[in-house]
Design an enzyme around this catalytic site. Structure first.
Site, short mmCIF file in Angstrom:
data_model
loop_
_atom_site.label_atom_id
_atom_site.label_comp_id
_atom_site.label_asym_id
_atom_site.label_seq_id
_atom_site.Cartn_x
_atom_site.Cartn_y
_atom_site.Cartn_z
N ARG A 57 0.86 -1.20 0.17
CA ARG A 57 0.06 -0.02 0.22
C ARG A 57 0.79 1.35 -0.02
NH1 ARG A 57 -2.81 -3.06 2.77
NH2 ARG A 57 -0.67 -4.21 3.18
N THR A 58 1.98 1.40 0.76
CA THR A 58 2.87 2.65 0.72
C THR A 58 3.37 2.81 -0.76
OG1 THR A 58 3.36 2.12 3.01
CG2 THR A 58 4.68 3.77 1.99
N LYS A 86 25.32 -5.13 -6.49
CA LYS A 86 26.42 -4.94 -7.10
C LYS A 86 27.56 -4.29 -5.99
CE LYS A 86 25.08 -5.16 -11.90
NZ LYS A 86 25.28 -4.39 -13.01
N ARG A 107 11.92 3.35 0.44
CA ARG A 107 11.90 2.54 1.70
C ARG A 107 13.37 1.74 1.75
NH1 ARG A 107 6.77 -0.94 3.45
NH2 ARG A 107 6.24 1.00 4.08
N HIS A 135 8.23 6.26 9.70
CA HIS A 135 7.27 6.33 8.52
C HIS A 135 6.46 7.48 8.63
CE1 HIS A 135 5.21 4.53 5.59
NE2 HIS A 135 4.77 3.37 6.07
C1 NCD Z 1 4.02 -0.61 8.04
C2 NCD Z 1 5.25 -0.50 7.83
O1 NCD Z 1 5.93 -0.78 6.64
O2 NCD Z 1 5.94 0.16 8.80
N1 NCD Z 1 2.98 -0.72 6.85
C3 NCD Z 1 2.83 0.22 6.11
O3 NCD Z 1 3.57 0.86 5.43
N2 NCD Z 1 1.59 0.60 5.95
C4 NCD Z 1 3.49 -1.55 9.13
C5 NCD Z 1 3.73 -3.00 8.88
O4 NCD Z 1 4.66 -3.41 7.92
O5 NCD Z 1 3.62 -3.58 9.90
#
Ligand code: NCD
Length: 338
Positions: A57-58, A86, A107, A135
């Site tokens: 989703r992110t 690499k 990320r 986050h």
């Molecule tokens: C979260 C994350 O990646 O920190 N997910 C997200 O981005 N909605 C929470 C998780 O992975 O548990």
């Protein structure tokens, strides 16, 4: 803060007025997110979407948000598909990829890595999660959801009562959310976790220094009795040294409809950053809550698009031009097909 051209790395860079600015721009994005109107304000712009950890989703909501503003998305996913495999440094990757994009969403599994990358980037970088650290866009969408959910109930972010439940040690979403709440007044936070997975001490201290009440507990039922929001989290198994260690904690705190009915005040809002762990051994939020109208988890994911659109519009300095590049559409389908 000055949004135009800035990296978004941590919620600690915001003042309360900045959060309010993001929320008011997010409100204005609704007709576009719901595809009643289209805008081309970011026509020709490119988002570099770089996700070196699993994400659905992110990653997709950052991409959708950018598309909805008229821009295009280039994706890199997984170390195995990138030159980092690499031996390339974050510095070199940032120098190269920032030449191909107007903004980057990233990320990475290591805490601090997105900031390191941003320091070498020639374009703004938005942190989509750096290890167990932060986050920020998730915390913003969580707080935006809290504000909207409570708006009709005579309650707001000031005076909020919230229980955060689960893996508070490694959960970056709850770290960012607690830090963001420090900008508001009179918040009561109950932190429910196994002893070994408690919220880092400095974050608890930050809450108290902001004048908030922060209680730590290992008892789910008593902790969710007098709160506006229950914010559940998954055991972050990827941060443990072994699967067996994560198994020690999985399933420790399970919220289901029976526990909700017996212990929560009516209309307590249930949130989760998702993904919820629906395996039999976990089930921190049971599927039997799916018909509970106070389950806000899918409203959170919808709000994520609005908040990420707002961040892009502000960072790329087009927030006031969105409507000037817009038109109504006549293919809007919601409601027409039952
Ligand atoms: C979260 C994350 O990646 O920190 N997910 C997200 O981005 N909605 C929470 C998780 O992975 O548990």
């Amino acid at each position: 803060m000055q949004f135009a051209g800035s990296h978004i790395l941590s919620v600690t860079q915001f003042e309360r007025a900045d959060v309010e600015t993001i929320f008011s721009v997010a409100d204005r994005m609704e007709p576009y997110a719901h595809r009643r109107r289209v805008t081309k304000v970011l026509d020709g712009a490119i988002l570099g979407s770089m996700f070196f950890e699993p994400s659905t989703r992110t990653r997709v909501s950052f991409g959708s948000a950018f598309n909805l503003l008229g821009g295009e998305v280039r994706e890199t996913t997984g170390f195995e598909n990138s030159a980092i495999a690499k031996g390339e440094s974050l510095y070199d990757t940032a120098r190269v990829l920032s030449g191909y994009s107007d903004v980057i969403a990233m990320r990475h599994p290591a805490a601090g890595s997105v900031a390191e990358f941003a320091a070498a980037s020639r374009v703004p970088v938005i942190n989509g999660g750096d290890g167990a650290n932060e986050h920020p866009s998730q915390a913003l969408l969580d707080l935006y959801t809290i504000k909207k959910e409570l708006a009709g109930r005579g309650r707001g972010i000031d005076g909020l009562r919230i229980a955060m439940v689960g893996d508070l040690r490694y959960g970056r979403t709850v770290h960012s959310l607690c830090k963001l709440l420090c900008l508001f007044d009179r918040v009561q936070v109950v932190l429910v976790s196994p002893q070994e997975l408690r919220m880092p001490g400095e974050i608890v201290e930050d809450l108290r220094a902001a004048g908030h009440e922060a209680l730590e507990s290992e008892a789910l039922e008593a902790s969710i009795a007098h709160v506006d929001i229950v914010y559940s989290t998954r055991i972050q198994e990827e941060r443990f040294s072994s699967q067996q260690e994560a198994d020690l904690y999985r399933g420790r705190f399970r919220l289901n409809q029976t526990i909700y009915t017996e212990h929560c005040e009516p209309n307590t809002v249930i949130m989760h950053p998702l993904p919820r762990d629906s395996r039999e051994t976990a089930r921190e939020l049971d599927d039997d809550l799916n018909d509970n109208p106070n389950l806000a988890i899918f409203r959170q994911t919808d709000n994520g698009v609005l908040v990420r659109m707002a961040l892009f519009a502000l960072v790329l300095d087009v927030a006031d031009e969105v409507d000037a590049h817009a038109r109504d559409v006549n293919w809007y389908t919601a409601g027409r097909f039952g």
